[in-house]
Design a protein around this motif. Sequence first.
Motif, PDB file in Angstrom:
ATOM      1  N   LEU A 120      12.279  48.146  33.304  1.00  0.00           N
ATOM      2  CA  LEU A 120      11.236  47.703  32.385  1.00  0.00           C
ATOM      3  C   LEU A 120      11.924  46.903  31.274  1.00  0.00           C
ATOM      4  O   LEU A 120      12.797  47.415  30.577  1.00  0.00           O
ATOM      5  CB  LEU A 120      10.474  48.898  31.808  1.00  0.00           C
ATOM      6  CG  LEU A 120       9.790  49.810  32.833  1.00  0.00           C
ATOM      7  CD1 LEU A 120       9.134  50.994  32.130  1.00  0.00           C
ATOM      8  CD2 LEU A 120       8.763  49.038  33.659  1.00  0.00           C
ATOM      9  N   VAL A 121      11.519  45.644  31.118  1.00  0.00           N
ATOM     10  CA  VAL A 121      12.258  44.696  30.282  1.00  0.00           C
ATOM     11  C   VAL A 121      11.426  44.273  29.086  1.00  0.00           C
ATOM     12  O   VAL A 121      10.219  44.030  29.196  1.00  0.00           O
ATOM     13  CB  VAL A 121      12.657  43.452  31.115  1.00  0.00           C
ATOM     14  CG1 VAL A 121      13.420  42.449  30.257  1.00  0.00           C
ATOM     15  CG2 VAL A 121      13.494  43.870  32.316  1.00  0.00           C
ATOM     16  N   SER A 131       8.223  36.278  22.830  1.00  0.00           N
ATOM     17  CA  SER A 131       8.525  37.624  23.299  1.00  0.00           C
ATOM     18  C   SER A 131       7.889  37.835  24.655  1.00  0.00           C
ATOM     19  O   SER A 131       6.946  37.136  25.043  1.00  0.00           O
ATOM     20  CB  SER A 131       8.034  38.681  22.309  1.00  0.00           C
ATOM     21  OG  SER A 131       6.625  38.624  22.181  1.00  0.00           O
ATOM     22  N   ALA A 132       8.421  38.802  25.389  1.00  0.00           N
ATOM     23  CA  ALA A 132       7.874  39.132  26.705  1.00  0.00           C
ATOM     24  C   ALA A 132       8.244  40.573  27.029  1.00  0.00           C
ATOM     25  O   ALA A 132       9.268  41.087  26.582  1.00  0.00           O
ATOM     26  CB  ALA A 132       8.420  38.195  27.772  1.00  0.00           C
ATOM     27  N   SER A 133       7.399  41.212  27.807  1.00  0.00           N
ATOM     28  CA  SER A 133       7.666  42.580  28.251  1.00  0.00           C
ATOM     29  C   SER A 133       6.981  42.791  29.588  1.00  0.00           C
ATOM     30  O   SER A 133       5.931  42.193  29.869  1.00  0.00           O
ATOM     31  CB  SER A 133       7.162  43.602  27.228  1.00  0.00           C
ATOM     32  OG  SER A 133       5.767  43.503  27.057  1.00  0.00           O
ATOM     33  N   GLY A 134       7.569  43.637  30.398  1.00  0.00           N
ATOM     34  CA  GLY A 134       6.983  43.918  31.701  1.00  0.00           C
ATOM     35  C   GLY A 134       8.019  44.389  32.687  1.00  0.00           C
ATOM     36  O   GLY A 134       9.169  44.692  32.339  1.00  0.00           O
ATOM     37  N   LEU A 135       7.620  44.436  33.940  1.00  0.00           N
ATOM     38  CA  LEU A 135       8.486  44.889  35.013  1.00  0.00           C
ATOM     39  C   LEU A 135       9.548  43.846  35.319  1.00  0.00           C
ATOM     40  O   LEU A 135       9.265  42.646  35.383  1.00  0.00           O
ATOM     41  CB  LEU A 135       7.650  45.163  36.270  1.00  0.00           C
ATOM     42  CG  LEU A 135       8.386  45.660  37.510  1.00  0.00           C
ATOM     43  CD1 LEU A 135       8.968  47.044  37.277  1.00  0.00           C
ATOM     44  CD2 LEU A 135       7.441  45.663  38.713  1.00  0.00           C
ATOM     45  N   GLY A 136      10.788  44.298  35.490  1.00  0.00           N
ATOM     46  CA  GLY A 136      11.872  43.412  35.883  1.00  0.00           C
ATOM     47  C   GLY A 136      12.023  43.353  37.393  1.00  0.00           C
ATOM     48  O   GLY A 136      11.093  43.688  38.140  1.00  0.00           O
ATOM     49  N   ASP A 137      13.181  42.950  37.851  1.00  0.00           N
ATOM     50  CA  ASP A 137      13.444  42.834  39.282  1.00  0.00           C
ATOM     51  C   ASP A 137      13.873  44.189  39.848  1.00  0.00           C
ATOM     52  O   ASP A 137      14.956  44.695  39.530  1.00  0.00           O
ATOM     53  CB  ASP A 137      14.535  41.798  39.540  1.00  0.00           C
ATOM     54  CG  ASP A 137      14.071  40.386  39.226  1.00  0.00           C
ATOM     55  OD1 ASP A 137      12.840  40.160  39.240  1.00  0.00           O
ATOM     56  OD2 ASP A 137      14.927  39.519  38.976  1.00  0.00           O
ATOM     57  N   GLY A 167       9.898  40.738  38.828  1.00  0.00           N
ATOM     58  CA  GLY A 167       9.703  40.323  37.442  1.00  0.00           C
ATOM     59  C   GLY A 167       9.094  38.939  37.357  1.00  0.00           C
ATOM     60  O   GLY A 167       9.096  38.165  38.319  1.00  0.00           O
ATOM     61  N   SER A 168       8.550  38.603  36.193  1.00  0.00           N
ATOM     62  CA  SER A 168       7.972  37.272  36.000  1.00  0.00           C
ATOM     63  C   SER A 168       9.062  36.212  36.131  1.00  0.00           C
ATOM     64  O   SER A 168      10.151  36.343  35.582  1.00  0.00           O
ATOM     65  CB  SER A 168       7.288  37.180  34.632  1.00  0.00           C
ATOM     66  OG  SER A 168       8.215  37.416  33.586  1.00  0.00           O
ATOM     67  N   SER A 169       8.780  35.154  36.863  1.00  0.00           N
ATOM     68  CA  SER A 169       9.780  34.148  37.210  1.00  0.00           C
ATOM     69  C   SER A 169       9.869  33.050  36.149  1.00  0.00           C
ATOM     70  O   SER A 169       8.842  32.595  35.631  1.00  0.00           O
ATOM     71  CB  SER A 169       9.441  33.521  38.558  1.00  0.00           C
ATOM     72  OG  SER A 169      10.280  32.418  38.832  1.00  0.00           O
ATOM     73  N   PRO A 170      11.090  32.579  35.834  1.00  0.00           N
ATOM     74  CA  PRO A 170      11.215  31.442  34.915  1.00  0.00           C
ATOM     75  C   PRO A 170      10.788  30.128  35.549  1.00  0.00           C
ATOM     76  O   PRO A 170      10.628  29.133  34.838  1.00  0.00           O
ATOM     77  CB  PRO A 170      12.714  31.426  34.594  1.00  0.00           C
ATOM     78  CG  PRO A 170      13.352  32.056  35.786  1.00  0.00           C
ATOM     79  CD  PRO A 170      12.390  33.105  36.256  1.00  0.00           C
TER      80      PRO A 170
END
Length: 334
Positions: A120-121, A131-137, A167-170
């Motif tokens: 969790l990132v 800022s960002a938060s959420g599930l990672g890889d 996780g959310s992709s760049p």
Amino acid sequence: MNARIILLLAFFVSNGASADVSSAREALSQQEGDATQEKSLEEVFEATENSYSLMKKGQTSLGFNMSYSYVADQRLDVNIVNGQVTAFDVNPSASHNLSNNFNFDYGYKNNLTLGLTLPLVVKYDSFESQSASGLGDVSINARWQPYAYVPGELSKTVTGSFKTKTGSSPFHTVGDKTLPTGSGYYSLTGGMSLSKVVDPVMLFGSGSLTYAIPEKDINQPRGGARLMEVKPGLSMSFSGGFAYSLSYDVSMSMSFQGSYSDKSTYVFSSSEVESSATVSGLFNISLGVRVSPKTITNIGVGFGMTDDAPDVILSLSLPIDVNGLKAKSSASSS
């Protein structure tokens, strides 16, 4: 001291064997289950370096690891018109990254441990005020010991992992409006770790190679062009250090981590661009403290030694005791 006992202990402290009250000499001698320097050393070592320890068949464990990294930098804003600098500014930048990892391990066999890591990132960029938060890889891990341990020799463990792109992709965001929580591509990692007890010190080292699967069909707008494909370069990493038992309740470990990432290729709709290779080096110090007979908490601090490494890393790890996770005693035998 019996070195074979070392390999059979992982986050476990026995309550001590009963003494024969009829013999004062036997009562005063060290029993098999009593605390020793080697036991304390091995427990803290395994709590600090999960990749070096294996679980017995049927055993399960749940652990928590939290790490915070800080990267400070300066960004140059330069505006050039007809070869002349019309604007120049230096802006300080600071990036804060907090990762909370839940690690679940299962002893599939006595020499094979399977694991799952759920990150969790939380991220914050002071320069962009983002800022960002959420599930990672999420990653799936395996540790395999091909040969039985021989006292006095190196203990060898083969490691492997498959990292997803949960996780959310760049590469799927619009420009730089949001911060990613993942890498944006799948990757495979294989390596080997070594360890050896030289009482009262545990020496350890490891090396690994990571192959990232190219990410295609991106179609992301970037500065007037469209990013179509990303081909990450191969990366290599290595680490080495030692763990030292100061007492039954306190131990310390020191290690160095280094990594090299080859050039990555970014394929745009009309051209290709290569990034530069990066080299990262970190020096880590960890203190293990026994907070209960069966629980060791590790507190660590790391310092970046290269420009591509974080400036400071703070970490905290501890096992989580959950009812029902422990295997029955009969399941531990193969």
